[in-house]
Write an enzyme that holds these catalytic residues in place. Structure first.
Site, PDB file in Angstrom:
ATOM      1  N   GLY A  47      -4.623  12.651  32.512  1.00 25.38           N
ATOM      2  CA  GLY A  47      -3.010  12.933  31.862  1.00 25.38           C
ATOM      3  C   GLY A  47      -2.605  14.310  31.881  1.00 25.38           C
ATOM      4  O   GLY A  47      -1.438  14.800  32.247  1.00 25.38           O
ATOM      5  N   THR A  48      -3.513  14.966  31.126  1.00 23.73           N
ATOM      6  CA  THR A  48      -3.367  16.454  30.968  1.00 23.73           C
ATOM      7  C   THR A  48      -3.119  17.133  31.953  1.00 23.73           C
ATOM      8  O   THR A  48      -2.300  18.026  32.376  1.00 23.73           O
ATOM      9  CB  THR A  48      -4.272  16.824  30.081  1.00 23.73           C
ATOM     10  OG1 THR A  48      -4.486  16.409  28.478  1.00 23.73           O
ATOM     11  CG2 THR A  48      -4.233  18.499  29.742  1.00 23.73           C
TER      12      THR A  48
ATOM     13  N   CYS B   7       0.335  19.825  22.946  1.00 23.68           N
ATOM     14  CA  CYS B   7      -0.645  20.266  22.132  1.00 23.68           C
ATOM     15  C   CYS B   7      -0.365  21.756  21.613  1.00 23.68           C
ATOM     16  O   CYS B   7      -0.478  22.279  20.654  1.00 23.68           O
ATOM     17  CB  CYS B   7      -1.996  19.792  22.592  1.00 23.68           C
ATOM     18  SG  CYS B   7      -2.347  20.628  24.094  1.00 23.68           S
TER      19      CYS B   7
ATOM     20  N   SER C 233     -11.658  18.480  27.219  1.00 19.58           N
ATOM     21  CA  SER C 233     -10.745  17.838  26.599  1.00 19.58           C
ATOM     22  C   SER C 233      -9.553  17.505  27.362  1.00 19.58           C
ATOM     23  O   SER C 233      -8.434  17.132  26.784  1.00 19.58           O
ATOM     24  CB  SER C 233     -10.287  18.734  25.532  1.00 19.58           C
ATOM     25  OG  SER C 233     -11.317  18.743  24.480  1.00 19.58           O
ATOM     26  N   ALA C 234      -9.395  17.748  28.568  1.00 22.78           N
ATOM     27  CA  ALA C 234      -8.268  17.735  29.478  1.00 22.78           C
ATOM     28  C   ALA C 234      -8.677  16.572  30.648  1.00 22.78           C
ATOM     29  O   ALA C 234      -9.231  16.641  31.395  1.00 22.78           O
ATOM     30  CB  ALA C 234      -8.081  18.901  30.110  1.00 22.78           C
TER      31      ALA C 234
ATOM     32  N   ASN D  99      -7.198  20.096  20.771  1.00 20.86           N
ATOM     33  CA  ASN D  99      -5.570  19.984  21.423  1.00 20.86           C
ATOM     34  C   ASN D  99      -5.316  18.272  21.342  1.00 20.86           C
ATOM     35  O   ASN D  99      -3.948  18.401  21.272  1.00 20.86           O
ATOM     36  CB  ASN D  99      -5.896  20.230  22.858  1.00 20.86           C
ATOM     37  CG  ASN D  99      -7.102  19.707  23.717  1.00 20.86           C
ATOM     38  OD1 ASN D  99      -8.277  19.529  23.094  1.00 20.86           O
ATOM     39  ND2 ASN D  99      -6.790  18.851  24.922  1.00 20.86           N
TER      40      ASN D  99
ATOM     41  N   ASN E  18       0.101  16.711  33.950  1.00 21.30           N
ATOM     42  CA  ASN E  18       1.400  17.216  33.364  1.00 21.30           C
ATOM     43  C   ASN E  18       1.177  18.536  33.216  1.00 21.30           C
ATOM     44  O   ASN E  18       1.852  19.051  32.429  1.00 21.30           O
ATOM     45  CB  ASN E  18       1.460  16.280  32.055  1.00 21.30           C
ATOM     46  CG  ASN E  18       1.808  14.882  32.237  1.00 21.30           C
ATOM     47  OD1 ASN E  18       2.411  14.490  33.325  1.00 21.30           O
ATOM     48  ND2 ASN E  18       1.194  14.046  31.377  1.00 21.30           N
TER      49      ASN E  18
END
Length: 295
Positions: free
Chosen positions: A161-162, A126, A157-158, A267, A165
């Site tokens: 997965g975010t 993003c 928003s995280a 994002n 990673n």
């Protein structure tokens, strides 16, 4: 006339679902199947509700289906490392929304046409989708020796997965600043901001350049912002280029379209919007090839 190209989404999480809603309005892609690995997945239930095939059998449920030509992988870096060879062997084109970085890095506003024939396309991150266009614009008129970006997103928003990673995010984004943005050296930083109400995504781009021309930089950046807005309407210039000696500072903001996720999730929105844009280019190419074959 060739009909739309059929596609599938792997990963019924936030990114996968937002992409599903975006593909509903596509003129060239027909979403056929959404797959995951959790039977009680809310995303799979939503996909069924919207009339799509949905399976919790994972990638195996689409392998062998020759009608599906494009597969959007919205899982994670590690799963995509396993998915990529299976999709390639099955003759499918992978649009990778994870930071696995197997295929070439693609940012629609900068280099989509260069890699349209690849069987695996990586959408960087993003932060990369938001900042690489600006670095590329600056580099076009003033050689960028070093680029550093700070991507700030709402912690809401995280998702898992975010967060899992983060390391891949910083490395892949840094590489993208160099390979696609044209910077000699790149560095990326991500900040998860827990503020309430949630903030919009904001990205600050710092560049050290050679022989800066303020007017040329401003024009190049403005032109690039307009190009990105063609597929990400909520992308906007927050702070125009500030040129101080050989240093250039720019800030952009990304507001989501609100198709599935809250508007502060810019994002995620910029990733799904970019993936749709690239997927449609691939679909159009496949449609043209099919028509020529028929003719």
């Amino acid at each position: 006339m060739v009909k739309k190209i059929k596609a599938a989404i792997i990963g019924p999480g936030n990114i996968g679902m937002d992409l599903m809603f975006k593909l509903m309005g596509s003129d060239s892609i027909e979403l056929d199947t959404v797959v995951g690995i959790i039977p009680e997945s809310e995303g799979l239930a939503l996909a069924r509700e919207k009339g799509y095939n949905a399976s919790h059998q994972g990638i195996e449920s689409i392998l062998g289906n020759k009608e599906i030509k494009i597969v959007f992988d919205a899982t994670g870096a590690r799963p995509h490392l396993m998915h990529a060879p299976l999709l390639e062997k099955d003759g499918k084109i992978a649009v990778d929304l994870t930071p696995a970085a197997i295929g070439p890095y693609v940012v629609p506003a900068v280099n989509a046409s260069e890699h349209i024939n690849c069987n695996n396309i990586n959408m960087v991150t993003c932060g990369g989708q938001a900042t690489i266009p600006i670095v590329a614009a600056i580099n076009k008129v003033a050689d960028v020796k070093y680029a550093e970006i700070v991507a700030t997103i709402s912690s809401k928003s995280a998702g898992p997965g975010t967060r899992q990673n983060i390391d891949e995010f910083t490395q892949t984004t840094s590489n993208g600043l160099e390979k696609v943005g044209g910077a000699d050296k790149g560095k990326a930083i991500i900040i998860l901001n827990p503020a309430e109400p949630p903030i919009l995504m904001r990205d600050t781009i710092y560049a050290r350049v050679v022989n800066p021309d303020e007017q040329a930089i401003n024009e190049a950046v403005s032109e690039m912002v307009a190009t990105v807005q063609q597929y990400v309407p909520g992308y906007r210039l927050k702070v125009p280029p500030i040129v101080d000696g050989d240093k250039v500072t720019v800030m952009v903001e990304v507001e989501g379209a609100g198709h599935y996720l809250p508007k502060y999730s810019g994002n995620l929105d910029i990733m799904t919007s970019a993936a749709k844009a690239v997927g449609e280019k691939i679909a159009q190419k496949l449609m043209n090839e099919a028509e020529q074959g028929v003719g």
